[in-house]
Design a protein around this motif. Structure first.
Motif, PDB file in Angstrom:
ATOM      1  N   GLY A 119      53.527  48.319  52.257  1.00 45.63           N
ATOM      2  CA  GLY A 119      54.013  49.293  51.154  1.00 45.63           C
ATOM      3  C   GLY A 119      53.311  48.852  50.631  1.00 45.63           C
ATOM      4  N   ILE A 186      63.504  42.664  41.987  1.00 44.54           N
ATOM      5  CA  ILE A 186      64.490  42.497  39.971  1.00 44.54           C
ATOM      6  C   ILE A 186      63.573  40.818  39.624  1.00 44.54           C
ATOM      7  CG2 ILE A 186      66.462  41.635  39.510  1.00 44.54           C
ATOM      8  CD1 ILE A 186      67.931  42.552  41.864  1.00 44.54           C
ATOM      9  N   PHE A 189      60.620  42.058  37.819  1.00 47.60           N
ATOM     10  CA  PHE A 189      60.429  43.710  36.936  1.00 47.60           C
ATOM     11  C   PHE A 189      61.076  42.371  35.914  1.00 47.60           C
ATOM     12  CE2 PHE A 189      61.290  47.227  39.705  1.00 47.60           C
ATOM     13  CZ  PHE A 189      60.062  47.959  38.416  1.00 47.60           C
ATOM     14  N   ARG A 218      53.556  42.216  39.543  1.00 50.63           N
ATOM     15  CA  ARG A 218      52.983  42.957  40.858  1.00 50.63           C
ATOM     16  C   ARG A 218      54.077  43.780  40.643  1.00 50.63           C
ATOM     17  NH1 ARG A 218      51.725  44.698  46.175  1.00 50.63           N
ATOM     18  NH2 ARG A 218      51.978  42.281  47.044  1.00 50.63           N
ATOM     19  N   LEU A 219      55.268  43.594  41.253  1.00 49.57           N
ATOM     20  CA  LEU A 219      56.936  44.311  41.828  1.00 49.57           C
ATOM     21  C   LEU A 219      56.791  44.652  41.147  1.00 49.57           C
ATOM     22  CD1 LEU A 219      57.823  42.231  45.388  1.00 49.57           C
ATOM     23  CD2 LEU A 219      56.190  44.156  44.660  1.00 49.57           C
ATOM     24  N   ALA A 220      56.950  44.889  39.388  1.00 47.07           N
ATOM     25  CA  ALA A 220      57.364  45.477  38.073  1.00 47.07           C
ATOM     26  C   ALA A 220      56.400  46.107  38.059  1.00 47.07           C
ATOM     27  CB  ALA A 220      57.141  44.911  37.047  1.00 47.07           C
ATOM     28  N   LYS A 221      55.805  46.673  38.256  1.00 44.25           N
ATOM     29  CA  LYS A 221      54.815  48.312  38.346  1.00 44.25           C
ATOM     30  C   LYS A 221      55.386  49.474  39.415  1.00 44.25           C
ATOM     31  CE  LYS A 221      50.273  45.994  39.313  1.00 44.25           C
ATOM     32  NZ  LYS A 221      49.343  46.187  39.681  1.00 44.25           N
ATOM     33  N   SER A 222      56.750  49.040  40.645  1.00 43.35           N
ATOM     34  CA  SER A 222      56.899  49.885  41.305  1.00 43.35           C
ATOM     35  C   SER A 222      57.674  51.114  40.049  1.00 43.35           C
ATOM     36  CB  SER A 222      57.703  49.154  42.307  1.00 43.35           C
ATOM     37  OG  SER A 222      56.923  48.044  43.013  1.00 43.35           O
ATOM     38  N   SER A 223      57.796  52.072  41.188  1.00 40.35           N
ATOM     39  CA  SER A 223      58.556  52.944  41.038  1.00 40.35           C
ATOM     40  C   SER A 223      60.039  52.926  41.123  1.00 40.35           C
ATOM     41  CB  SER A 223      57.894  54.641  41.975  1.00 40.35           C
ATOM     42  OG  SER A 223      59.682  55.130  41.977  1.00 40.35           O
ATOM     43  N   PRO A 224      60.463  53.615  39.994  1.00 40.80           N
ATOM     44  CA  PRO A 224      62.376  53.461  39.612  1.00 40.80           C
ATOM     45  C   PRO A 224      62.957  54.769  40.256  1.00 40.80           C
ATOM     46  CG  PRO A 224      60.969  53.310  37.113  1.00 40.80           C
ATOM     47  CD  PRO A 224      59.650  53.821  38.512  1.00 40.80           C
ATOM     48  N   ALA A 225      62.176  55.804  40.167  1.00 36.32           N
ATOM     49  CA  ALA A 225      62.442  56.632  41.020  1.00 36.32           C
ATOM     50  C   ALA A 225      63.410  56.343  42.789  1.00 36.32           C
ATOM     51  CB  ALA A 225      61.678  58.024  41.310  1.00 36.32           C
ATOM     52  N   TRP A 227      63.281  52.617  43.387  1.00 43.24           N
ATOM     53  CA  TRP A 227      64.023  51.386  43.598  1.00 43.24           C
ATOM     54  C   TRP A 227      65.926  51.482  42.735  1.00 43.24           C
ATOM     55  CZ3 TRP A 227      63.673  47.562  46.059  1.00 43.24           C
ATOM     56  CH2 TRP A 227      61.977  47.389  46.892  1.00 43.24           C
ATOM     57  N   ALA A 228      65.605  52.528  42.183  1.00 46.76           N
ATOM     58  CA  ALA A 228      67.092  52.821  40.960  1.00 46.76           C
ATOM     59  C   ALA A 228      68.111  53.219  42.453  1.00 46.76           C
ATOM     60  CB  ALA A 228      67.468  53.185  40.280  1.00 46.76           C
ATOM     61  N   PHE A 231      69.186  50.079  44.739  1.00 49.30           N
ATOM     62  CA  PHE A 231      69.429  48.584  44.160  1.00 49.30           C
ATOM     63  C   PHE A 231      70.969  49.823  44.419  1.00 49.30           C
ATOM     64  CE2 PHE A 231      65.811  47.942  41.957  1.00 49.30           C
ATOM     65  CZ  PHE A 231      65.409  46.834  42.779  1.00 49.30           C
TER      66      PHE A 231
ATOM     67  N   TYR B 265      68.039  52.434  35.634  1.00 51.97           N
ATOM     68  CA  TYR B 265      66.231  53.223  35.753  1.00 51.97           C
ATOM     69  C   TYR B 265      65.202  52.848  34.318  1.00 51.97           C
ATOM     70  CZ  TYR B 265      63.396  56.772  36.586  1.00 51.97           C
ATOM     71  OH  TYR B 265      61.800  57.966  36.636  1.00 51.97           O
ATOM     72  N   MET B 268      63.740  49.792  34.317  1.00 54.47           N
ATOM     73  CA  MET B 268      62.558  49.557  34.705  1.00 54.47           C
ATOM     74  C   MET B 268      61.023  50.263  34.988  1.00 54.47           C
ATOM     75  SD  MET B 268      64.316  49.440  38.668  1.00 54.47           S
ATOM     76  CE  MET B 268      65.288  50.107  39.123  1.00 54.47           C
ATOM     77  N   ASN B 272      57.408  49.385  33.256  1.00 56.10           N
ATOM     78  CA  ASN B 272      56.397  49.826  34.212  1.00 56.10           C
ATOM     79  C   ASN B 272      55.066  49.801  33.107  1.00 56.10           C
ATOM     80  OD1 ASN B 272      57.158  52.387  36.520  1.00 56.10           O
ATOM     81  ND2 ASN B 272      57.813  50.145  36.670  1.00 56.10           N
TER      82      ASN B 272
END
Lengths: 294, 294
Positions: A119, A186, A189, A218-225, A227-228, A231, B265, B268, B272
């Motif tokens: 990914g 986490i 983020f 870098r991973l803080a750019k990931s999609s909340p849709a 990742w929420a 978690f 959500y 995060m 973003n």
């Protein structure tokens, strides 16, 4: 072979690209709740046609690459609809829940629970890239619950796109992945949040931030849709790792407050051992390359 | 021009390589407390000769690239010994202490406080690489306290190796760098520690860890000999950032415990925004490339 990909984003789209490159004559239909994404996927040539659940009875292979909360709702429906020799594979980052949801399903043996360790921090069909799965590990859970012929068909496909297989029980998968993937997200983020909150004058971030900051955040750019739900589904394991992470940070803070920089040095020195672990990961990658004769 | 580099590791060694490439006829002497490193630096062609503090009166430019606790001890001695038209530049990651230490030194005007935003997680002369400083930012503090002609000489050298200059007061530097560099190192070290402590069976780390983990934990490979002194010298600022980071993690944990995944959500989603900040950094890099006509 007729493949249906449900969720044609980064993972589904990249899977489609690799399938097309690796398996001549394959036909790929896309299904996606987001109409725009589906059109983009067609324009980008990721899929051959747009489709819907009504046609999924046609599929020889279904690849489910949607957020993990959506997967547990959609998978039973997909299984209801597919023909007997169709294999349905998911790509979710959590495995216990999805296995539990279909454990008593009449077509459980048509399902293969998988998690490709591949990914990027981007998402959507435009994030799809060629070769994303090449030399990557595909974790397969509860393989014994999948019909032998169907897991064989799936493995053949994975082999053709260059993936390496590793078997694991769903519980171990979810526990380990919490440490080496979910916690990283986490930490990243919250690092991003901490810096953004403080540095209202972003000019200062641009000038003082180097490659180290870019790497850790870098991973803080990931999609909340995406990742929420992860978690949520892996709550127990993620909370455990998060507790330990916070305890370690508090211990680090205590050493600093006490001016115990000798002890702090020792902590970092011991953690330097991560070098060998990361070298191990790289060596593994090289090994995979050799195994694949590349 | 006769250059003396004190501390011939990653930063000192890379500086030497860039100087040699950018300034024909330059002569570089190396000084290092570690005899092996000094010999390696000579063998690697980073320096032209091994030297000692006794000869430093010969220098036109001295570059101090040693851990920040050593710098504050060595700098006054170097200033005592150098000739009047020699400029002494340091490369430390903290700037308040070093500026304070020499604020009343008779040769304060020979000193230029600088921090190149460049580096890797590796250390020692063998980690030195060509072009490390190209298109990177060099933060210069209290430039008004350096003799005009000497800062001019230093800037000419920085320009020749392709660096971009930014001026900042030492206090702001130390406060901002705590957020965008020092905190990243702590988050990474403690992430590495948390995972190493848990995953005694490293085989599982190799298989489940992807590029995301490698990226967030990369800085945990950094040298404790360099970083323990940085945390000590920038204690107040680092503790402040660390407190905020821990509070943010505790808040994230609370949201998870309460099953408030909608709020999670949102957290995060807001973070973003770091995308644009990182894009800004990249655009900055491109701008620098254009400015340099590359």
């Amino acid at each position: 072979m007729k493949v249906f990909i449900v969720g044609i984003g980064l993972i589904g789209g990249s899977f489609a690209l690799d399938l097309k490159a690796g398996i001549p004559g394959i036909s790929i239909a896309g299904i996606d709740g987001n109409e725009d994404h589906l059109k983009q996927a067609l324009e980008l040539g990721l899929i051959d046609r747009m489709s819907t659940m009504e046609d999924i009875h046609d599929a020889d292979l279904v690849y489910l690459a949607i957020p993990v909360d959506a997967s547990i709702k959609v998978l039973p429906e997909v299984l209801d609809r597919v023909k007997d020799d169709c294999v349905v594979i998911d790509a979710g980052s959590t495995k216990e829940n999805i296995c539990r949801v279909v454990e008593d399903h009449a077509k459980r043996r048509n399902f293969l629970a998988a998690h490709p360790i591949a990914g990027t921090e981007f998402s959507g069909p435009q994030a799809a890239i060629h070769g994303l799965f090449r030399n990557k590990t595909n974790i397969i859970c509860e393989v014994e619950k999948t019909a032998f012929k169907l897991q064989e068909k799936a493995l053949e496909v994975f082999q053709k796109i260059g993936m390496r297989i590793r078997y694991m029980d769903a519980r171990s998968h979810d526990r380990h992945i919490a440490y080496v993937s979910h916690l990283s997200h986490i930490s990243s983020f919250m690092l991003g949040k901490t810096v953004l909150e403080k540095e209202k004058n972003e000019r200062d971030i641009f000038d003082l931030a180097g490659s180290g900051f870019a790497s850790t955040v870098r991973l803080a750019k990931s999609s909340p849709a995406m990742w929420a739900p992860i978690f949520s589904q892996n709550k127990k394991n993620v909370l455990e790792t998060l507790n330990e992470y916070i305890l370690n940070l508090q211990h680090f803070r205590k050493l600093m407050q006490e001016d115990n920089f000798d002890q702090l040095y020792q902590e970092m020195d011991r953690t330097n051992h991560i070098k060998e672990v990361l070298n191990g990961i790289n060596k593994n990658e090289e090994l995979k390359l050799q195994e694949n004769g590349k």
